[in-house]
Write a protein that holds these residues in place. Structure first.
Motif, PDB file in Angstrom:
ATOM      1  N   GLU A  36      -1.735   5.321  -8.376  1.00  0.00           N
ATOM      2  CA  GLU A  36      -1.818   5.079  -6.935  1.00  0.00           C
ATOM      3  C   GLU A  36      -0.619   5.711  -6.207  1.00  0.00           C
ATOM      4  O   GLU A  36      -0.783   6.400  -5.195  1.00  0.00           O
ATOM      5  CB  GLU A  36      -1.821   3.563  -6.738  1.00  0.00           C
ATOM      6  CG  GLU A  36      -2.162   3.040  -5.398  1.00  0.00           C
ATOM      7  CD  GLU A  36      -2.219   1.513  -5.423  1.00  0.00           C
ATOM      8  OE1 GLU A  36      -3.332   0.995  -5.233  1.00  0.00           O
ATOM      9  OE2 GLU A  36      -1.179   0.857  -5.625  1.00  0.00           O
ATOM     10  N   LEU A  37       0.570   5.503  -6.732  1.00  0.00           N
ATOM     11  CA  LEU A  37       1.778   6.041  -6.099  1.00  0.00           C
ATOM     12  C   LEU A  37       1.877   7.558  -6.268  1.00  0.00           C
ATOM     13  O   LEU A  37       2.287   8.270  -5.345  1.00  0.00           O
ATOM     14  CB  LEU A  37       3.024   5.351  -6.656  1.00  0.00           C
ATOM     15  CG  LEU A  37       3.142   3.869  -6.321  1.00  0.00           C
ATOM     16  CD1 LEU A  37       4.296   3.247  -7.083  1.00  0.00           C
ATOM     17  CD2 LEU A  37       3.299   3.641  -4.829  1.00  0.00           C
ATOM     18  N   LEU A  52       8.866   5.110  -1.733  1.00  0.00           N
ATOM     19  CA  LEU A  52       7.873   5.686  -2.635  1.00  0.00           C
ATOM     20  C   LEU A  52       8.567   6.280  -3.860  1.00  0.00           C
ATOM     21  O   LEU A  52       8.166   6.022  -5.005  1.00  0.00           O
ATOM     22  CB  LEU A  52       7.040   6.755  -1.917  1.00  0.00           C
ATOM     23  CG  LEU A  52       6.015   7.506  -2.761  1.00  0.00           C
ATOM     24  CD1 LEU A  52       4.960   6.554  -3.314  1.00  0.00           C
ATOM     25  CD2 LEU A  52       5.379   8.619  -1.937  1.00  0.00           C
ATOM     26  N   GLU A  59       0.857  -1.188   0.000  1.00  0.00           N
ATOM     27  CA  GLU A  59       0.000   0.000   0.000  1.00  0.00           C
ATOM     28  C   GLU A  59       0.894   1.238   0.000  1.00  0.00           C
ATOM     29  O   GLU A  59       1.838   1.327   0.794  1.00  0.00           O
ATOM     30  CB  GLU A  59      -0.901   0.016   1.232  1.00  0.00           C
ATOM     31  CG  GLU A  59      -2.034  -0.981   1.168  1.00  0.00           C
ATOM     32  CD  GLU A  59      -3.006  -0.674   0.046  1.00  0.00           C
ATOM     33  OE1 GLU A  59      -3.354   0.503  -0.163  1.00  0.00           O
ATOM     34  OE2 GLU A  59      -3.414  -1.621  -0.626  1.00  0.00           O
ATOM     35  N   PRO A  60       0.621   2.212  -0.860  1.00  0.00           N
ATOM     36  CA  PRO A  60       1.471   3.392  -0.947  1.00  0.00           C
ATOM     37  C   PRO A  60       1.663   4.114   0.388  1.00  0.00           C
ATOM     38  O   PRO A  60       2.769   4.584   0.690  1.00  0.00           O
ATOM     39  CB  PRO A  60       0.740   4.278  -1.953  1.00  0.00           C
ATOM     40  CG  PRO A  60       0.034   3.302  -2.829  1.00  0.00           C
ATOM     41  CD  PRO A  60      -0.409   2.203  -1.890  1.00  0.00           C
ATOM     42  N   ALA A  61       0.637   4.189   1.210  1.00  0.00           N
ATOM     43  CA  ALA A  61       0.747   4.887   2.492  1.00  0.00           C
ATOM     44  C   ALA A  61       1.727   4.195   3.438  1.00  0.00           C
ATOM     45  O   ALA A  61       2.244   4.819   4.366  1.00  0.00           O
ATOM     46  CB  ALA A  61      -0.616   5.006   3.155  1.00  0.00           C
ATOM     47  N   GLU A  62       2.005   2.927   3.191  1.00  0.00           N
ATOM     48  CA  GLU A  62       2.915   2.169   4.045  1.00  0.00           C
ATOM     49  C   GLU A  62       4.373   2.297   3.606  1.00  0.00           C
ATOM     50  O   GLU A  62       5.272   1.860   4.326  1.00  0.00           O
ATOM     51  CB  GLU A  62       2.507   0.695   4.064  1.00  0.00           C
ATOM     52  CG  GLU A  62       1.149   0.459   4.690  1.00  0.00           C
ATOM     53  CD  GLU A  62       0.715  -0.987   4.608  1.00  0.00           C
ATOM     54  OE1 GLU A  62       1.547  -1.856   4.307  1.00  0.00           O
ATOM     55  OE2 GLU A  62      -0.478  -1.236   4.845  1.00  0.00           O
ATOM     56  N   ARG A  93      -0.455  13.525  -1.935  1.00  0.00           N
ATOM     57  CA  ARG A  93      -1.047  13.596  -0.592  1.00  0.00           C
ATOM     58  C   ARG A  93       0.006  13.998   0.441  1.00  0.00           C
ATOM     59  O   ARG A  93      -0.251  14.826   1.309  1.00  0.00           O
ATOM     60  CB  ARG A  93      -1.648  12.241  -0.206  1.00  0.00           C
ATOM     61  CG  ARG A  93      -2.396  12.276   1.140  1.00  0.00           C
ATOM     62  CD  ARG A  93      -2.765  10.888   1.616  1.00  0.00           C
ATOM     63  NE  ARG A  93      -1.615  10.101   2.036  1.00  0.00           N
ATOM     64  CZ  ARG A  93      -0.944  10.273   3.198  1.00  0.00           C
ATOM     65  NH1 ARG A  93      -1.292  11.223   4.031  1.00  0.00           N
ATOM     66  NH2 ARG A  93       0.074   9.485   3.502  1.00  0.00           N
ATOM     67  N   ARG A  94       1.202  13.453   0.309  1.00  0.00           N
ATOM     68  CA  ARG A  94       2.274  13.765   1.259  1.00  0.00           C
ATOM     69  C   ARG A  94       2.870  15.147   1.052  1.00  0.00           C
ATOM     70  O   ARG A  94       3.449  15.720   1.973  1.00  0.00           O
ATOM     71  CB  ARG A  94       3.415  12.744   1.128  1.00  0.00           C
ATOM     72  CG  ARG A  94       3.061  11.366   1.593  1.00  0.00           C
ATOM     73  CD  ARG A  94       4.268  10.467   1.493  1.00  0.00           C
ATOM     74  NE  ARG A  94       3.901   9.073   1.703  1.00  0.00           N
ATOM     75  CZ  ARG A  94       4.776   8.095   1.829  1.00  0.00           C
ATOM     76  NH1 ARG A  94       6.078   8.340   1.768  1.00  0.00           N
ATOM     77  NH2 ARG A  94       4.358   6.855   2.005  1.00  0.00           N
ATOM     78  N   GLU A 151      -0.350   9.211  -3.766  1.00  0.00           N
ATOM     79  CA  GLU A 151       0.266   9.201  -2.434  1.00  0.00           C
ATOM     80  C   GLU A 151       1.321  10.290  -2.317  1.00  0.00           C
ATOM     81  O   GLU A 151       1.414  10.974  -1.304  1.00  0.00           O
ATOM     82  CB  GLU A 151       0.870   7.825  -2.122  1.00  0.00           C
ATOM     83  CG  GLU A 151       1.566   7.747  -0.779  1.00  0.00           C
ATOM     84  CD  GLU A 151       0.676   8.001   0.420  1.00  0.00           C
ATOM     85  OE1 GLU A 151       1.222   8.319   1.503  1.00  0.00           O
ATOM     86  OE2 GLU A 151      -0.569   7.897   0.312  1.00  0.00           O
ATOM     87  N   TYR A 152       2.116  10.468  -3.356  1.00  0.00           N
ATOM     88  CA  TYR A 152       3.135  11.525  -3.338  1.00  0.00           C
ATOM     89  C   TYR A 152       2.477  12.898  -3.176  1.00  0.00           C
ATOM     90  O   TYR A 152       2.887  13.701  -2.340  1.00  0.00           O
ATOM     91  CB  TYR A 152       3.981  11.494  -4.613  1.00  0.00           C
ATOM     92  CG  TYR A 152       5.053  12.543  -4.580  1.00  0.00           C
ATOM     93  CD1 TYR A 152       6.274  12.292  -3.979  1.00  0.00           C
ATOM     94  CD2 TYR A 152       4.832  13.812  -5.106  1.00  0.00           C
ATOM     95  CE1 TYR A 152       7.255  13.270  -3.901  1.00  0.00           C
ATOM     96  CE2 TYR A 152       5.798  14.796  -5.034  1.00  0.00           C
ATOM     97  CZ  TYR A 152       7.007  14.518  -4.431  1.00  0.00           C
ATOM     98  OH  TYR A 152       7.964  15.508  -4.349  1.00  0.00           O
ATOM     99  N   GLU A 197       9.341   7.322   2.487  1.00  0.00           N
ATOM    100  CA  GLU A 197       9.533   8.323   1.437  1.00  0.00           C
ATOM    101  C   GLU A 197      10.523   7.811   0.381  1.00  0.00           C
ATOM    102  O   GLU A 197      10.273   7.926  -0.817  1.00  0.00           O
ATOM    103  CB  GLU A 197      10.045   9.630   2.051  1.00  0.00           C
ATOM    104  CG  GLU A 197      10.130  10.769   1.065  1.00  0.00           C
ATOM    105  CD  GLU A 197       8.789  11.313   0.613  1.00  0.00           C
ATOM    106  OE1 GLU A 197       8.782  12.107  -0.338  1.00  0.00           O
ATOM    107  OE2 GLU A 197       7.750  10.955   1.186  1.00  0.00           O
TER     108      GLU A 197
END
Length: 73
Positions: free
Chosen positions: A47-48, A15, A6-9, A54-55, A51-52, A12
């Motif tokens: 998906e990735l 990712l 999962e990307p959130a897991e 989002r961060r 996540e980027y 940095e």
């Protein structure tokens, strides 16, 4: 069904490494992969990237990458 961590897991560094790997293999997947492989590549990349973003919601955006900057060129 999700494939991969999962990307959130991801850390940095992980990712960024995963994104880099996907960018490196994109053209080969587009030109030579099956329809399923291309769809999975596209899904995982999105998906990735999500996540980027989002961060890093306040990531630096180059003015040249905006519509006004493109028009100025």
């Amino acid at each position: 069904m999700s494939i991969g961590v999962e990307p959130a897991e991801l850390s940095e560094a992980d990712l960024l490494r995963e994104l880099s790997s996907l960018y490196d293999t994109r053209m080969d997947t587009l030109r030579h992969g099956s329809d399923h492989a291309l769809a999975e590549h596209t899904r995982r990349t999105a998906e990735l990237e999500a996540e980027y973003v989002r961060r890093h919601p306040d990531r630096e955006v180059s003015p040249e990458r905006l519509r006004e900057g493109a028009r100025a060129r």
